[in-house]
Design an enzyme around this catalytic site. Structure first.
Site, short mmCIF file in Angstrom:
data_model
loop_
_atom_site.label_atom_id
_atom_site.label_comp_id
_atom_site.label_asym_id
_atom_site.label_seq_id
_atom_site.Cartn_x
_atom_site.Cartn_y
_atom_site.Cartn_z
N HIS A 71 6.08 -22.62 48.52
CA HIS A 71 7.60 -23.14 48.70
C HIS A 71 7.67 -24.50 48.25
CE1 HIS A 71 10.94 -23.78 50.96
NE2 HIS A 71 10.67 -25.03 51.01
N ASP A 91 6.28 -0.84 15.33
CA ASP A 91 7.50 -0.93 15.79
C ASP A 91 7.49 0.19 15.41
OD1 ASP A 91 7.38 -3.26 17.11
OD2 ASP A 91 9.21 -3.69 15.81
N ALA A 123 0.75 -1.54 -0.05
CA ALA A 123 -0.56 -0.49 0.27
C ALA A 123 0.98 1.70 -0.18
CB ALA A 123 -1.42 0.56 0.55
N GLU A 138 19.95 -13.61 22.70
CA GLU A 138 19.14 -14.40 22.72
C GLU A 138 19.66 -15.35 21.77
OE1 GLU A 138 14.49 -13.24 24.15
OE2 GLU A 138 14.82 -13.32 21.94
#
Ligand code: FAD
Length: 443
Positions: free
Chosen positions: A433, A300, A114, A180
């Site tokens: 716990h 973004d 577009a 990562e």
């Protein structure tokens, strides 16, 4: 009466922000179309959150194998079959894409790029379409430095298409994507060197987290070369040589550039409309509206946080601003984020540095501990928690956690933090716990 425009809303980009916006508008009964030039699902589904996390899960098995011996498992180490894993991952991603496409009921999908003709008119595949509102959700792509030989480097999106795993990687950029990938590829058995211009990795995180993450990577036998930049790449036979600013030449089979992201606004013919840009990002107000009143932008391609849930929240706000009298805003303060490494890193609120700058004196509560699961293993990654509070009120202004399941733990605290959770209230809370989360109540 014939409608003035073909659509009430055209969304450009079917990624996290665009899909959320189109669905929200369709739910309100609006005539909506979504333009997409590539894959439905955008970055998150096809080349971002989902495939990286699947790779991280694959890598975690290598980590688990390492501690399995401490739990009585004999010879737990197996071989990793990248092509097999890649095939399963590709199949899953394509089924996810299909689900996303099917969920667009009542929304017209316009396949193609577009571009703007004017504020109410777009060209898509040489067709001219008019609309009352436009929502720009075109996302971003990897930023590549303008240096000699850069065409030989890969980006995060290329990794998912590798047919075989190279023996060695040089990863340039110590942000969360670079970190990562470094750990994942190392877990798969590749030799990894991470080059970063800063003295530490994850430079937007709290400094204690930065230092500890660097040590975790070093312990994983990832070579870190800091304080220098990639200058040029020379292609040899079967190997690439990266020339660095510090004068070093490093060889690797593959170079991966993870140096940040660039908004996809250069092909929109954005000069045809009154949309302001700053540093190549679209400038919007708190409702996602640009200078052109009927044009909004989310995700973004705007100058905010580059995360899927943020793009979705911004989409929700933009649709409300367009079609209702409500003018909600996204609260950017308590947005948690995570680095899905081993152990996980999760953070919310201010770093110590930011807190001191904003509030003056602050109190720091830290603890280093070994989660029970790792207590019997010789290679036990330490968990670490850091809580930052204001001295008198005991208000919590930041939490930083390195621990298994850190993302889930921090996420669960956010509603309470938004309501003004104090350290005193944490101290009065009884935990489960044994769990990692209980450590937050014992600082
Ligand atoms: P995108 O999802 O990028 O979608 C934009 C879409 O617009 C694309 O499909 C594109 O083809 C299309 N488009 C662009 N221009 C046009 C045009 N002119 N016409 C038609 N279509 C166009 N975020 C998290 O929250 N958690 C994570 O764990 C995480 N991991 C990530 C890992 C990696 C490797 C990467 C790269 C990103 C990760 N992110 C993560 C970030 C997250 O993927 C993005 O913040 C999110 O996808 C942004 O959504 P968006 O809608 O703004 O853009």
């Amino acid at each position: 009466m014939t409608a003035k425009y073909d659509y009430e809303l055209i969304v450009i980009g079917a990624g996290s922000g665009g899909l959320a916006a189109a669905r929200a508008a369709a739910k309100l009964g609006k005539r909506v179309a979504i333009a997409e030039k590539a894959d439905i699902g955008g970055t998150c589904v096809n080349r971002g959150c989902i495939p990286t996390k699947l790779m991280i899960y694959a890598a975690q098995f290598a980590k688990q194998q390492k501690i399995a011996g401490s739990y009585g498992w004999v010879n737990p180490e197996g071989l990793f079959d990248w092509p097999d894993f890649k095939q399963t991952m590709d199949n899953y991603i394509s089924s996810l894409r299909q689900t996303q496409t099917e969920s667009l009921e009542g929304i017209e999908i316009l396949r193609g790029e577009a571009t703007f003709i004017d504020a109410h008119t777009l060209a898509i595949n040489k067709e001219t379409i008019t609309t009352e509102f436009v929502l720009i959700a075109v996302g971003s792509r990897p930023l590549m430095p303008d240096i000699r030989g850069i065409e030989h480097a890969l980006t995060s999106r290329d990794i998912f298409h590798l047919e075989t795993l190279p023996e060695s990687f040089l990863i340039v950029g110590g942000g969360y994507i670079g970190v990562e990938f470094s750990q994942v590829l190392r877990s798969f058995g590749c030799r990894v060197t991470l080059v970063d211009s800063n003295p530490n990795v994850l430079d937007t995180f709290d400094q204690d987290i930065q230092k500890r993450v660097k040590q975790i990577l070093v312990d994983d036998r990832i070579r870190i070369v800091d304080g220098t930049r990639l200058k040029e790449i020379e292609k040899g036979t079967g190997t690439l040589t990266a020339a660095l600013d510090n004068g070093w030449n490093l060889k690797a089979q593959t170079i991966l550039c993870a140096l940040g992201r660039k908004a996809n606004i250069d092909t929109l013919n954005i000069d045809a409309v009154n949309v302001t840009q700053k540093k190549n990002k679209i400038v919007v107000n708190t409702h996602g509206q640009t200078q052109e009143p009927n044009i909004f932008a989310v995700g973004d391609c705007t100058d905010r946080m580059l995360l899927t849930p943020v793009a979705k929240a911004e989409a929700d706000v933009a649709i409300k601003a367009m079609f209702s009298n409500k003018e909600p805003e996204v609260d950017y303060f308590w947005i948690p984020s995570a680095v899905f490494m081993h152990p996980e890193i999760a953070t919310v609120g201010l770093t110590e540095e930011e807190a001191r700058k904003q509030h003056g004196p602050v109190e720091i509560h830290c603890n280093k501990f070994t989660p029970l699961k790792y207590a019997m293993a010789s290679e036990s990654p330490d968990a670490f928690i850091k809580l930052i509070t204001l001295p008198k009120s005991q208000d919590i202004v930041g939490i930083h956690l390195i621990a298994p399941r850190a993302a889930d733990i921090i996420q669960a605290l956010v509603p309470a933090l938004k309501k003004g959770l104090t350290k005193e209230e944490l101290d009065r809370t009884i935990g489960i716990h044994p769990s990692v989360g209980e450590e937050i109540f014992a600082l």
